[in-house]
Design a protein around this motif. Structure first.
Motif, PDB file in Angstrom:
ATOM      1  N   ILE A  48      -3.309   8.145   4.672  1.00 10.21           N
ATOM      2  CA  ILE A  48      -2.287   7.622   5.251  1.00 10.21           C
ATOM      3  C   ILE A  48      -0.846   7.962   4.689  1.00 10.21           C
ATOM      4  CG2 ILE A  48      -3.527   5.502   5.903  1.00 10.21           C
ATOM      5  CD1 ILE A  48      -2.799   4.099   3.339  1.00 10.21           C
ATOM      6  N   ASN A  49      -0.886   9.098   3.958  1.00  5.45           N
ATOM      7  CA  ASN A  49       0.213   9.748   3.336  1.00  5.45           C
ATOM      8  C   ASN A  49       0.285  11.239   3.969  1.00  5.45           C
ATOM      9  OD1 ASN A  49       1.721   7.583   1.546  1.00  5.45           O
ATOM     10  ND2 ASN A  49      -0.390   7.577   1.057  1.00  5.45           N
ATOM     11  N   ASN A  50      -0.322  11.754   5.071  1.00  4.21           N
ATOM     12  CA  ASN A  50      -0.312  13.026   5.297  1.00  4.21           C
ATOM     13  C   ASN A  50      -0.408  12.876   6.814  1.00  4.21           C
ATOM     14  OD1 ASN A  50      -0.529  15.425   3.259  1.00  4.21           O
ATOM     15  ND2 ASN A  50      -2.122  13.504   2.504  1.00  4.21           N
ATOM     16  N   SER A  51       0.073  13.933   7.579  1.00  4.10           N
ATOM     17  CA  SER A  51      -0.088  13.871   9.080  1.00  4.10           C
ATOM     18  C   SER A  51      -0.834  15.396   9.391  1.00  4.10           C
ATOM     19  CB  SER A  51       1.371  13.926   9.705  1.00  4.10           C
ATOM     20  OG  SER A  51       1.900  12.704   9.636  1.00  4.10           O
ATOM     21  N   TRP A  52      -1.439  15.321  10.578  1.00  2.70           N
ATOM     22  CA  TRP A  52      -2.245  16.665  10.939  1.00  2.70           C
ATOM     23  C   TRP A  52      -1.905  16.807  12.370  1.00  2.70           C
ATOM     24  CZ3 TRP A  52      -4.198  13.054   7.609  1.00  2.70           C
ATOM     25  CH2 TRP A  52      -4.485  13.554   6.390  1.00  2.70           C
ATOM     26  N   ILE A  81       0.901  -0.885  -0.053  1.00  6.24           N
ATOM     27  CA  ILE A  81      -0.082   0.160  -0.070  1.00  6.24           C
ATOM     28  C   ILE A  81       1.019   1.278   0.122  1.00  6.24           C
ATOM     29  CG2 ILE A  81      -0.183  -0.022   2.543  1.00  6.24           C
ATOM     30  CD1 ILE A  81      -2.926   0.980   2.141  1.00  6.24           C
ATOM     31  N   ARG A  82       0.578   2.289  -0.697  1.00  8.31           N
ATOM     32  CA  ARG A  82       1.253   3.292  -0.781  1.00  8.31           C
ATOM     33  C   ARG A  82       0.992   4.105   0.679  1.00  8.31           C
ATOM     34  NH1 ARG A  82       1.818   8.858  -2.219  1.00  8.31           N
ATOM     35  NH2 ARG A  82      -0.608   8.922  -2.784  1.00  8.31           N
ATOM     36  N   ALA A  83       1.983   4.106   1.408  1.00  5.46           N
ATOM     37  CA  ALA A  83       1.762   4.842   2.550  1.00  5.46           C
ATOM     38  C   ALA A  83       3.155   5.620   3.075  1.00  5.46           C
ATOM     39  CB  ALA A  83       1.357   3.807   3.658  1.00  5.46           C
ATOM     40  N   THR A  84       3.255   6.601   3.940  1.00  7.57           N
ATOM     41  CA  THR A  84       4.369   7.114   4.794  1.00  7.57           C
ATOM     42  C   THR A  84       4.597   6.685   5.831  1.00  7.57           C
ATOM     43  OG1 THR A  84       3.739   9.124   3.376  1.00  7.57           O
ATOM     44  CG2 THR A  84       5.411   9.532   5.007  1.00  7.57           C
ATOM     45  N   PRO A  85       5.566   5.596   5.906  1.00  6.79           N
ATOM     46  CA  PRO A  85       5.575   4.948   7.523  1.00  6.79           C
ATOM     47  C   PRO A  85       5.608   6.119   8.557  1.00  6.79           C
ATOM     48  CG  PRO A  85       7.101   3.901   5.648  1.00  6.79           C
ATOM     49  CD  PRO A  85       6.475   5.249   5.135  1.00  6.79           C
ATOM     50  N   MET A  86       6.536   6.967   8.324  1.00  2.00           N
ATOM     51  CA  MET A  86       6.507   8.052   9.436  1.00  2.00           C
ATOM     52  C   MET A  86       5.255   9.088   9.799  1.00  2.00           C
ATOM     53  SD  MET A  86       9.230   7.247  11.124  1.00  2.00           S
ATOM     54  CE  MET A  86       9.579   8.339  12.076  1.00  2.00           C
ATOM     55  N   ALA A  87       4.215   9.031   8.793  1.00  2.00           N
ATOM     56  CA  ALA A  87       3.126   9.872   8.964  1.00  2.00           C
ATOM     57  C   ALA A  87       2.221   9.358  10.223  1.00  2.00           C
ATOM     58  CB  ALA A  87       2.277   9.776   7.840  1.00  2.00           C
ATOM     59  N   VAL A  88       1.822  10.075  10.843  1.00  2.00           N
ATOM     60  CA  VAL A  88       0.945   9.823  12.071  1.00  2.00           C
ATOM     61  C   VAL A  88      -0.387   8.989  11.663  1.00  2.00           C
ATOM     62  CG1 VAL A  88      -0.122  10.638  14.165  1.00  2.00           C
ATOM     63  CG2 VAL A  88       2.003  11.599  13.462  1.00  2.00           C
ATOM     64  N   ALA A  89      -0.478   7.857  12.380  1.00  2.00           N
ATOM     65  CA  ALA A  89      -1.683   7.149  12.346  1.00  2.00           C
ATOM     66  C   ALA A  89      -2.821   7.559  13.512  1.00  2.00           C
ATOM     67  CB  ALA A  89      -1.626   5.605  12.403  1.00  2.00           C
ATOM     68  N   ASP A  90      -3.484   8.481  13.199  1.00  2.00           N
ATOM     69  CA  ASP A  90      -4.415   8.877  14.341  1.00  2.00           C
ATOM     70  C   ASP A  90      -5.510   7.750  14.418  1.00  2.00           C
ATOM     71  OD1 ASP A  90      -4.413  12.083  15.874  1.00  2.00           O
ATOM     72  OD2 ASP A  90      -6.017  10.481  16.041  1.00  2.00           O
ATOM     73  N   LEU A  91      -5.445   7.009  15.095  1.00  2.00           N
ATOM     74  CA  LEU A  91      -6.460   6.093  15.136  1.00  2.00           C
ATOM     75  C   LEU A  91      -7.115   6.293  16.652  1.00  2.00           C
ATOM     76  CD1 LEU A  91      -4.460   3.273  13.818  1.00  2.00           C
ATOM     77  CD2 LEU A  91      -6.393   4.145  12.923  1.00  2.00           C
ATOM     78  N   ILE A  92      -8.456   5.909  16.846  1.00  2.00           N
ATOM     79  CA  ILE A  92      -8.963   5.837  17.944  1.00  2.00           C
ATOM     80  C   ILE A  92     -10.005   5.072  18.095  1.00  2.00           C
ATOM     81  CG2 ILE A  92     -10.935   7.752  17.456  1.00  2.00           C
ATOM     82  CD1 ILE A  92      -8.682   8.716  20.271  1.00  2.00           C
ATOM     83  N   PRO A  93     -10.000   4.375  19.244  1.00  2.00           N
ATOM     84  CA  PRO A  93     -11.016   3.280  19.471  1.00  2.00           C
ATOM     85  C   PRO A  93     -12.455   3.905  19.647  1.00  2.00           C
ATOM     86  CG  PRO A  93      -9.235   2.796  20.928  1.00  2.00           C
ATOM     87  CD  PRO A  93      -8.956   4.357  20.512  1.00  2.00           C
ATOM     88  N   CYS A 121       1.136   7.178  17.223  1.00  3.36           N
ATOM     89  CA  CYS A 121       1.342   6.083  16.653  1.00  3.36           C
ATOM     90  C   CYS A 121       1.612   6.115  15.140  1.00  3.36           C
ATOM     91  CB  CYS A 121       0.297   5.104  16.797  1.00  3.36           C
ATOM     92  SG  CYS A 121       0.610   3.536  15.632  1.00  3.36           S
ATOM     93  N   LYS A 122       2.789   5.803  14.638  1.00  4.28           N
ATOM     94  CA  LYS A 122       2.899   6.081  13.115  1.00  4.28           C
ATOM     95  C   LYS A 122       2.663   4.604  12.249  1.00  4.28           C
ATOM     96  CE  LYS A 122       5.581   9.665  14.013  1.00  4.28           C
ATOM     97  NZ  LYS A 122       6.770   9.718  14.642  1.00  4.28           N
ATOM     98  N   TRP A 123       2.099   4.978  11.121  1.00  3.40           N
ATOM     99  CA  TRP A 123       1.683   4.083  10.076  1.00  3.40           C
ATOM    100  C   TRP A 123       2.713   2.810   9.872  1.00  3.40           C
ATOM    101  CZ3 TRP A 123      -3.106   3.643   9.640  1.00  3.40           C
ATOM    102  CH2 TRP A 123      -4.129   4.772   9.479  1.00  3.40           C
ATOM    103  N   GLY A 124       4.182   3.194   9.818  1.00  2.00           N
ATOM    104  CA  GLY A 124       4.948   2.151   9.749  1.00  2.00           C
ATOM    105  C   GLY A 124       4.711   0.955  11.188  1.00  2.00           C
TER     106      GLY A 124
END
Ligand SMILES: CCCCCCCCCCCCCCCC(=O)SCCNC(=O)CCNC(=O)[C@H](O)C(C)(C)COP(=O)(O)OP(=O)(O)OC[C@H]1O[C@@H](n2cnc3c(N)ncnc32)[C@H](O)[C@@H]1OP(=O)(O)O
Ligand SMILES: NC(=O)C1=CN([C@@H]2O[C@H](COP(=O)(O)OP(=O)(O)OC[C@H]3O[C@@H](n4cnc5c(N)ncnc54)[C@H](OP(=O)(O)O)[C@@H]3O)[C@@H](O)[C@H]2O)C=CC1
Length: 425
Positions: free
Chosen positions: A395-399, A265-277, A313-316
Motif C-alpha cells: 500500500i506504499n508502492n504502485s505498479w 496505517i502507513r500508506a501512500t494515499p496517492m498510490a494505486v490500490a489495484d483491487l479486483i473483485p 483507484c487510489k488508497w486515499g
C-alpha cells in the motif's frame, strides 16, 4: 446461454484450491452457468478432523451457493471430491482417483497455493513450485486435456515497477531451489531466504514467480495460460455483492477499520490500490480457459487481471470510501467509532500504533481482567499490526501492468460475454 458457459457443457474440470476463496467462487460460477458440465473434480485435503466429503458439504452449505442450488439441484453429484495433499510429492492422490483424473479431465484450473506472506521457504516452494510441477506432470498424461490454467499473482514480479504479460526469469533456477530444499535444514533455509528472495518482499511473491518459471519450462506441449490477479476482494456482482470468506488482503484490514480496531496505517494515499473483485477474476479465468482451449495460442499467454490502468483507484480514495460505508452501515459491537488515518512515515506510524492501537488494547484488557473476563485485545492487536507490517509494502508502492492479452481476449468475446466481463471493471 453465453458462448463461454456453453463451452464448459459436458466438460470434466479439475480444480485445485477448490475450498479456497477463489476456488469456491469458480465452482459456483461454473455450476450456475454451465450446469450441463459433466463433473468438477476438486482436490481436497482432510483438515481439522473433517473428511473430504464433510469439507465439501460444508463448503456447499455456505451462502455463496444458495442461488446455484435453485438452478443445479444435483450440484452434489457434479462435485467429485478427490483426496489430495499438495504437501506430498505425489500429491497423495490414490491410484484409482489418479486414473480417473488422467483419463477424464478436459480443463485444469490450478488455484491451490500457500498465500501466506511469512511461510517458511521450504513450505512455499513445496506448495507454489513443486506441486505445480507435479500437476504439470499429471496434465501431460491427460489425453483429453484441452487447457491448463495456472493462477499466479500480479505481484509475482513486484520487484519491477512496470510488469508485462511475460514470465520473468528468477536469478536461481526453480530446479536448483527445489533440489536444495531436499537437503538443506530449516535453519539454513531461513538464513539464506533473504538472499534468495532478493528485492521481493516475501516468500509468497518469490515462489509464485518460481512457479511461473516451472510452468514455462515444463509445460511441454500442454495448452497453457497463466492468470495474474492483483489484490482480490469481495464479490462485486455475482452471485451477490460483498461475499468474502477470509481476512486475507484488504478484507481483514477493512473489517478491522469497521470494528474501530485499526485507526491508522502507513500508506501512500496517492498510490494505486489495484483491487479486483473475485467474481471479475473468475469471469476472466473462465474466459481464459475457453479461449485457450478453443483458439490454442502458439505459446503460453499471461493475462493480467488488474484494474489499475482500466479503472484506477487510489488508497486515499479507498480509505475514504471504506469510512463512508461504515458511517452508513456500521458493524455491530464495534470497539470504537471507525476512523482511520494514513501516516506517511515510520515515526508517526510508531507513535499512533502506541497511542491508538497498543495502549487502548492494554487498557481494555485491564478492564476485562478487573471484571473477571479473559483479556484478548492485546493479542488481536498484535496480530493485526503484524498483518499490517506484511501488507504495508503493497500500500506504499504502485505498479503498472500491461493488459494487452486481457484486452485481446475481451475483443474475442461475444457481446453477451463481453458485457458480463466488462461490467465488473
Ligand atoms: C482504511 C482501510 C485501509 C484498507 C487497506 C487495505 C490494504 C490491503 C493490502 C493488500 C495487499 C495484498 C497484495 C498481495 C496480493 C496477493 O496475492 S495476496 C494473497 C492473499 N494473501 C494474503 O493476504 C496473506 C496475508 N496474510 C498473511 O500472510 C498472514 O495472515 C499473516 C499476515 C502472516 C499473519 O499470519 P498469522 O499471524 O499467523 O495470522 P493468521 O494465521 O493469518 O490468522 C491467525 C488469526 O488471526 C486472524 N486474522 C488474520 N488476519 C487478520 C486481520 N487482517 N485482521 C484481524 N484478524 C486477522 C485470523 O482469523 C486467525 O484467527 P484464529 O483462527 O486464530 O481465531
Ligand atoms: N486472494 C488474493 O488476493 C489473491 C490470490 N491469488 C492466487 O489465487 C489463488 C487462490 O488464492 P485464494 O483463494 O485467495 O487462497 P486461499 O488461501 O483462500 O485458498 C488456497 C487453497 O489452496 C489449498 N491448499 C493449500 N495448501 C494445500 C495442500 N497442502 N494440499 C491441498 N490443497 C491445499 C487450500 O485448501 P485448504 O482449504 O485445505 O487449506 C485452499 O483451497 C492462489 O494461487 C493465489 O496465489 C492471486 C492474487 C491475489
Amino acid at each position: 446461454m453465453s458462448m463461454i458457459a456453453a463451452f464448459y457443457g459436458g466438460k470434466s474440470i479439475l480444480i485445485t484450491g477448490a475450498t479456497g476463496f477463489m476456488g469456491k467462487v469458480l465452482i459456483e460460477k461454473l455450476l450456475r452457468t454451465s450446469s450441463e458440465l459433466r463433473a468438477i473434480y476438486v482436490l481436497v485435503r482432510p483438515k481439522a478432523g473433517q473428511t473430504l466429503q464433510q469439507r465439501v458439504h460444508q463448503m456447499l452449505d455456505c451462502k455463496l451457493f444458495d442461488k446455484v442450488k435453485e438452478v443445479c439441484p444435483d450440484l452434489h453429484a457434479k462435485i467429485r471430491p478427490i483426496s489430495a495433499d499438495l504437501d506430498h510429492n505425489d500429491l497423495a492422490i490414490g491410484k484409482e482417483d489418479m486414473q480417473e483424473l488422467l483419463s477424464c479431465t478436459n480443463i485444469v484450473f490450478h488455484c491451490a497455493a500457500t498465500v501466506r506472506f511469512d511461510d517458511h521457504l521450504r513450505h512455499a516452494v513445496q506448495l507454489n513450485v513443486k506441486a505445480t510441477q507435479q500437476l504439470l506432470l499429471m496434465a501431460s498424461q491427460m489425453p483429453k486435456l484441452e487447457a491448463f490454467i495456472h493462477i499466479s499473482t500480479a505481484f509475482a514480479n513486484c520487484n519491477l515497477k512496470h510488469i508485462d504479460e511475460v514470465v520473468y526469469p528468477c536469478p536461481v533456477e526453480p530446479k536448483q531451489i527445489m533440489d536444495s530444499m531436499e537437503w538443506l535444514d530449516d535453519s539454513i533455509i531461513e538464513e539464506i531466504t533473504p538472499k534468495l528472495i532478493g528485492d521481493r518482499p516475501n516468500t509468497y511473491t518469490y515462489t509464485k514467480a518460481l512457479g511461473e518459471m516451472v510452468v514455462q519450462q515444463e509445460s511441454g506441449n500442454l495448452n497453457m495460460a497463466i492468470v495474474r490477479p492483483s489484490i482480490v476482494g469481495a464479490t462485486w456482482q455475482e452471485p451477490f455483492p460483498g461475499w468474502v470468506d477470509n481476512l486475507n488482503g484488504p478484507s481483514g484490514l477493512i473489517i478491522a477499520t469497521g470494528k474501530g480496531l485499526l485507526r491508522s496505517i502507513r500508506a501512500t494515499p496517492m498510490a494505486v490500490a489495484d483491487l479486483i473483485p473475485v467474481d471479475t477474476v473468475v469471469n476472466l479465468t473462465l474466459a481464459v480457459g475457453w479461449y485457450t482451449a478453443v483458439h490454442r495460442p502458439k505459446s503460453t499467454l499471461i493475462y493480467h487481471c488488474t484494474s489499475g490502468n482500466l479503472n484506477p483507484c487510489k488508497w486515499g480514495d479507498m480509505g475514504l470510501q471504506v469510512l463512508a460505508t461504515f458511517e452508513k452501515i456500521p458493524l455491530e459491537r464495534a470497539f470504537r467509532r471507525p476512523y482511520a488515518d494514513f501516516t506517511t512515515n515510520s515515526i508517526t506510524t510508531h507513535y499512533w500504533n502506541t497511542v491508538s492501537h497498543r495502549a487502548p488494547a492494554l487498557i481494555y484488557d485491564f478492564y476485562l481482567r478487573l471484571t473477571g473476563r479473559k483479556p484478548r485485545f492485546t493479542k488481536l492487536m498484535n496480530r493485526l499490526l503484524k498483518t499490517i507490517s506484511m501488507l504495508e509494502y503493497f500500500i506504499n508502492n504502485s505498479w503498472e501492468w500491461s493488459t494487452g492479452n486481457m484486452e485481446m481476449l475481451m475483443s474475442e468475446l461475444s457481446p453477451e460475454d463481453k458485457r458480463e466481463l466488462r461490467s465488473t471493471y
